[in-house]
Write a protein that holds these residues in place. Sequence first.
Motif, PDB file in Angstrom:
ATOM      1  N   CYS A   4       0.645  -1.262  -0.081  1.00 47.07           N
ATOM      2  CA  CYS A   4      -0.006   0.319   0.007  1.00 47.07           C
ATOM      3  C   CYS A   4       0.963   1.463   0.191  1.00 47.07           C
ATOM      4  O   CYS A   4       0.446   2.400  -0.792  1.00 47.07           O
ATOM      5  CB  CYS A   4      -0.873   0.004   1.282  1.00 47.07           C
ATOM      6  SG  CYS A   4      -2.267  -1.159   1.061  1.00 47.07           S
ATOM      7  N   ILE A   5       1.697   1.108   0.935  1.00 42.94           N
ATOM      8  CA  ILE A   5       2.846   2.539   0.937  1.00 42.94           C
ATOM      9  C   ILE A   5       3.417   2.717  -0.328  1.00 42.94           C
ATOM     10  O   ILE A   5       3.542   3.695  -0.873  1.00 42.94           O
ATOM     11  CB  ILE A   5       3.777   2.366   2.109  1.00 42.94           C
ATOM     12  CG1 ILE A   5       2.839   2.351   3.407  1.00 42.94           C
ATOM     13  CG2 ILE A   5       4.661   3.304   2.257  1.00 42.94           C
ATOM     14  CD1 ILE A   5       3.716   2.153   4.740  1.00 42.94           C
ATOM     15  N   ALA A   6       3.969   1.501  -1.056  1.00 47.03           N
ATOM     16  CA  ALA A   6       4.545   1.551  -2.270  1.00 47.03           C
ATOM     17  C   ALA A   6       3.804   2.235  -3.355  1.00 47.03           C
ATOM     18  O   ALA A   6       4.327   2.904  -3.996  1.00 47.03           O
ATOM     19  CB  ALA A   6       5.478   0.206  -2.665  1.00 47.03           C
ATOM     20  N   ALA A 151      -6.744  20.162  -5.257  1.00 45.51           N
ATOM     21  CA  ALA A 151      -7.288  18.729  -5.499  1.00 45.51           C
ATOM     22  C   ALA A 151      -6.406  17.704  -5.259  1.00 45.51           C
ATOM     23  O   ALA A 151      -6.822  16.635  -4.586  1.00 45.51           O
ATOM     24  CB  ALA A 151      -7.985  18.903  -7.172  1.00 45.51           C
ATOM     25  N   LEU A 152      -4.912  17.845  -5.538  1.00 47.71           N
ATOM     26  CA  LEU A 152      -4.117  17.109  -5.360  1.00 47.71           C
ATOM     27  C   LEU A 152      -3.855  16.702  -3.875  1.00 47.71           C
ATOM     28  O   LEU A 152      -3.676  15.483  -3.335  1.00 47.71           O
ATOM     29  CB  LEU A 152      -2.838  17.331  -6.019  1.00 47.71           C
ATOM     30  CG  LEU A 152      -1.731  16.402  -5.950  1.00 47.71           C
ATOM     31  CD1 LEU A 152      -2.267  15.003  -6.540  1.00 47.71           C
ATOM     32  CD2 LEU A 152      -0.344  16.890  -6.726  1.00 47.71           C
ATOM     33  N   GLU A 153      -3.866  17.691  -3.024  1.00 51.86           N
ATOM     34  CA  GLU A 153      -3.827  17.867  -1.438  1.00 51.86           C
ATOM     35  C   GLU A 153      -4.931  16.795  -1.079  1.00 51.86           C
ATOM     36  O   GLU A 153      -4.627  16.026  -0.236  1.00 51.86           O
ATOM     37  CB  GLU A 153      -3.825  19.166  -1.030  1.00 51.86           C
ATOM     38  CG  GLU A 153      -2.597  19.879  -1.114  1.00 51.86           C
ATOM     39  CD  GLU A 153      -2.828  21.507  -0.503  1.00 51.86           C
ATOM     40  OE1 GLU A 153      -3.586  21.609   0.160  1.00 51.86           O
ATOM     41  OE2 GLU A 153      -1.894  22.217  -1.037  1.00 51.86           O
ATOM     42  N   ALA A 154      -6.178  17.150  -1.435  1.00 52.51           N
ATOM     43  CA  ALA A 154      -7.226  16.347  -1.180  1.00 52.51           C
ATOM     44  C   ALA A 154      -7.112  14.880  -1.488  1.00 52.51           C
ATOM     45  O   ALA A 154      -7.449  13.833  -0.611  1.00 52.51           O
ATOM     46  CB  ALA A 154      -8.590  16.868  -1.586  1.00 52.51           C
ATOM     47  N   LEU A 155      -6.872  14.534  -2.631  1.00 50.90           N
ATOM     48  CA  LEU A 155      -6.548  13.398  -3.020  1.00 50.90           C
ATOM     49  C   LEU A 155      -5.539  12.606  -2.393  1.00 50.90           C
ATOM     50  O   LEU A 155      -5.737  11.438  -1.853  1.00 50.90           O
ATOM     51  CB  LEU A 155      -6.037  13.454  -4.756  1.00 50.90           C
ATOM     52  CG  LEU A 155      -5.380  12.178  -5.315  1.00 50.90           C
ATOM     53  CD1 LEU A 155      -6.416  11.128  -5.320  1.00 50.90           C
ATOM     54  CD2 LEU A 155      -4.718  12.449  -6.699  1.00 50.90           C
ATOM     55  N   LEU A 156      -4.424  12.947  -2.230  1.00 56.34           N
ATOM     56  CA  LEU A 156      -3.313  12.461  -1.592  1.00 56.34           C
ATOM     57  C   LEU A 156      -3.675  12.124   0.127  1.00 56.34           C
ATOM     58  O   LEU A 156      -3.407  10.954   0.644  1.00 56.34           O
ATOM     59  CB  LEU A 156      -1.892  13.287  -1.501  1.00 56.34           C
ATOM     60  CG  LEU A 156      -1.196  13.446  -2.775  1.00 56.34           C
ATOM     61  CD1 LEU A 156      -0.133  14.520  -2.716  1.00 56.34           C
ATOM     62  CD2 LEU A 156      -0.885  12.213  -3.259  1.00 56.34           C
ATOM     63  N   LEU A 157      -4.249  13.076   0.520  1.00 55.33           N
ATOM     64  CA  LEU A 157      -4.690  13.056   2.068  1.00 55.33           C
ATOM     65  C   LEU A 157      -5.935  11.745   2.217  1.00 55.33           C
ATOM     66  O   LEU A 157      -5.601  11.088   2.914  1.00 55.33           O
ATOM     67  CB  LEU A 157      -5.180  13.904   2.532  1.00 55.33           C
ATOM     68  CG  LEU A 157      -5.901  14.025   3.987  1.00 55.33           C
ATOM     69  CD1 LEU A 157      -4.700  13.514   5.063  1.00 55.33           C
ATOM     70  CD2 LEU A 157      -6.369  15.438   4.720  1.00 55.33           C
ATOM     71  N   ASP A 158      -6.760  11.805   1.107  1.00 58.62           N
ATOM     72  CA  ASP A 158      -7.822  10.747   1.069  1.00 58.62           C
ATOM     73  C   ASP A 158      -7.116   9.160   0.738  1.00 58.62           C
ATOM     74  O   ASP A 158      -7.506   8.383   1.478  1.00 58.62           O
ATOM     75  CB  ASP A 158      -8.766  11.123   0.011  1.00 58.62           C
ATOM     76  CG  ASP A 158     -10.034  10.013  -0.002  1.00 58.62           C
ATOM     77  OD1 ASP A 158     -10.296   9.564   1.196  1.00 58.62           O
ATOM     78  OD2 ASP A 158     -10.687  10.096  -0.903  1.00 58.62           O
ATOM     79  N   LEU A 159      -6.088   9.278  -0.158  1.00 56.61           N
ATOM     80  CA  LEU A 159      -5.548   8.002  -0.174  1.00 56.61           C
ATOM     81  C   LEU A 159      -4.789   7.387   0.826  1.00 56.61           C
ATOM     82  O   LEU A 159      -4.562   6.467   1.137  1.00 56.61           O
ATOM     83  CB  LEU A 159      -4.500   7.914  -1.384  1.00 56.61           C
ATOM     84  CG  LEU A 159      -5.118   7.974  -2.925  1.00 56.61           C
ATOM     85  CD1 LEU A 159      -4.218   8.027  -3.902  1.00 56.61           C
ATOM     86  CD2 LEU A 159      -5.875   6.703  -3.015  1.00 56.61           C
ATOM     87  N   ALA A 160      -3.836   8.343   1.450  1.00 56.29           N
ATOM     88  CA  ALA A 160      -3.358   8.123   2.762  1.00 56.29           C
ATOM     89  C   ALA A 160      -4.297   7.547   3.998  1.00 56.29           C
ATOM     90  O   ALA A 160      -3.811   6.591   4.530  1.00 56.29           O
ATOM     91  CB  ALA A 160      -2.310   9.403   3.270  1.00 56.29           C
ATOM     92  N   LEU A 255      -2.058  14.415  13.233  1.00 60.14           N
ATOM     93  CA  LEU A 255      -0.618  14.558  12.406  1.00 60.14           C
ATOM     94  C   LEU A 255      -0.738  14.186  10.967  1.00 60.14           C
ATOM     95  O   LEU A 255      -0.117  14.156  10.057  1.00 60.14           O
ATOM     96  CB  LEU A 255       0.349  13.250  12.930  1.00 60.14           C
ATOM     97  CG  LEU A 255       0.714  13.631  14.331  1.00 60.14           C
ATOM     98  CD1 LEU A 255       1.732  12.418  14.859  1.00 60.14           C
ATOM     99  CD2 LEU A 255       1.523  14.855  14.603  1.00 60.14           C
ATOM    100  N   ALA A 256      -1.965  13.487  10.696  1.00 63.65           N
ATOM    101  CA  ALA A 256      -2.069  13.108   9.063  1.00 63.65           C
ATOM    102  C   ALA A 256      -2.136  13.979   8.183  1.00 63.65           C
ATOM    103  O   ALA A 256      -1.436  13.892   7.196  1.00 63.65           O
ATOM    104  CB  ALA A 256      -3.658  12.088   9.208  1.00 63.65           C
ATOM    105  N   PRO A 257      -2.898  15.210   8.395  1.00 63.23           N
ATOM    106  CA  PRO A 257      -2.793  16.277   7.289  1.00 63.23           C
ATOM    107  C   PRO A 257      -1.258  16.853   7.224  1.00 63.23           C
ATOM    108  O   PRO A 257      -0.774  17.040   6.061  1.00 63.23           O
ATOM    109  CB  PRO A 257      -3.705  17.210   7.766  1.00 63.23           C
ATOM    110  CG  PRO A 257      -4.801  16.615   8.534  1.00 63.23           C
ATOM    111  CD  PRO A 257      -3.793  15.631   9.277  1.00 63.23           C
ATOM    112  N   ALA A 258      -0.764  17.130   8.323  1.00 67.49           N
ATOM    113  CA  ALA A 258       0.549  17.643   8.281  1.00 67.49           C
ATOM    114  C   ALA A 258       1.673  16.690   7.675  1.00 67.49           C
ATOM    115  O   ALA A 258       2.578  17.179   7.058  1.00 67.49           O
ATOM    116  CB  ALA A 258       0.974  18.037   9.822  1.00 67.49           C
ATOM    117  N   LEU A 259       1.451  15.476   8.141  1.00 71.29           N
ATOM    118  CA  LEU A 259       2.462  14.503   7.425  1.00 71.29           C
ATOM    119  C   LEU A 259       2.275  14.308   6.022  1.00 71.29           C
ATOM    120  O   LEU A 259       3.322  14.280   5.269  1.00 71.29           O
ATOM    121  CB  LEU A 259       2.335  13.138   8.260  1.00 71.29           C
ATOM    122  CG  LEU A 259       2.999  12.958   9.621  1.00 71.29           C
ATOM    123  CD1 LEU A 259       2.534  11.632  10.517  1.00 71.29           C
ATOM    124  CD2 LEU A 259       4.362  13.389   9.652  1.00 71.29           C
TER     125      LEU A 259
END
Length: 396
Positions: A4-6, A151-160, A255-259
């Motif tokens: 998942c991380i990869a 939109a990319l910020e929201a996308l990456l946070l949602d996938l995380a 920590l999730a959004p900041a990380l």
Amino acid sequence: MVICIAALAAILVLSPAVLAVALGVIIAQDRDACPAVWTVPALLLSVLFPAHTFVLLALLPVLFWSSLVRRRDGACPSIMSTLAVSLIWHAPLAVPAELVAGLGGAVCGLVGWSVLGAVRPGNLGLLRPVLLMVLVVAALAESLAVCARIALEALLLDLALLVLAAALGRRFPVLAVLRLPFPPLPGLVVLWLGVHAALGMAAGVEGWSVLGVVVALLLGLLSLSDILEVGRLFFLRREIVSGASVLLLGAGSLLAPALVFGLTSPVLHAMGGEWVWPVWSIGAGDGAHLLLPAFILTGAGIWIVLVRPWRVMGGVVQAASLLVPALGKLLTIGDGLFDEAPSLNWTLRRVIAGGRLRLRGLRNVRAPVLPDLRQGAVGLWLVLLGLVLAVLGVMT
């Protein structure tokens, strides 16, 4: 967890060839998902006509069939969402407006079918990263770097959040709460950023005035579906919330959004021209700011000073252990929509009954049964790709 991380780290660097091989291998491993009468033509079309809108829309049911249609969690839904996002990213010939129309029609169709059939819908929140990636592609095509970055910020946070739930969901099911659109959870940040990016497209691009509002409404509908999904998880897992789960929930909210934004700041900076690490506030690119990190940090400071967090069995841990099950009971109230089918007039009943008879007739058609070839899935898919490419080379 490593896969998942990869996959999350490689979302912007995968080549179309790698995506094709990964798609064929993953579908070959999951034989209980989409029927072969749909899977095989969709895979062949993806090789013959790559990067086209109708091919991408045909591949989405193949990826999300087990979670959306059969209402079962797939082996790894986050991998499917990441793969779908990567496919859209590498599809320059796809038309974002057509993708939005297809996704909107699919979501409304699934919700309507669930209401009419008095059954709970599947995990529609898996489609939110796909919708956000369509926004990113559309904004880049219109030279709106700020909207693309938001939109990319929201996308990456949602996938995380999807990756976190997939990696630790079995041991700590309470982590699914992080996707809810309630403060101070990260799900609110995803919804807020996505809505602002959609409305920014509606205000800044001619022809997107209606589509942008439609995307914002779809994001809100998908957030409501997350509430139903989390309520289902709480209903199935009637267990006491542990102190470790509560601490993980608090750490994820803090920590999730900041990380996520901190680790992906180079990509976001290259796209939007601004260094992004929202430790105190989150900007939407249009002058609006969400002070959710400031609220969380202030509350965490007060908690550390007054509640003494080293007392694991006391303070906020014990309070949250009582509040989280109550939240689960509150979330299950939305199932009242699907308790019984709505009462319709005779004309609509006749139309629905005729449609069901036609679908039942299609189900009776025998689909080809593929043998279990999981061990040779990579080789077979590579041979198929080679044959198709050879045919295309002879034709040209």
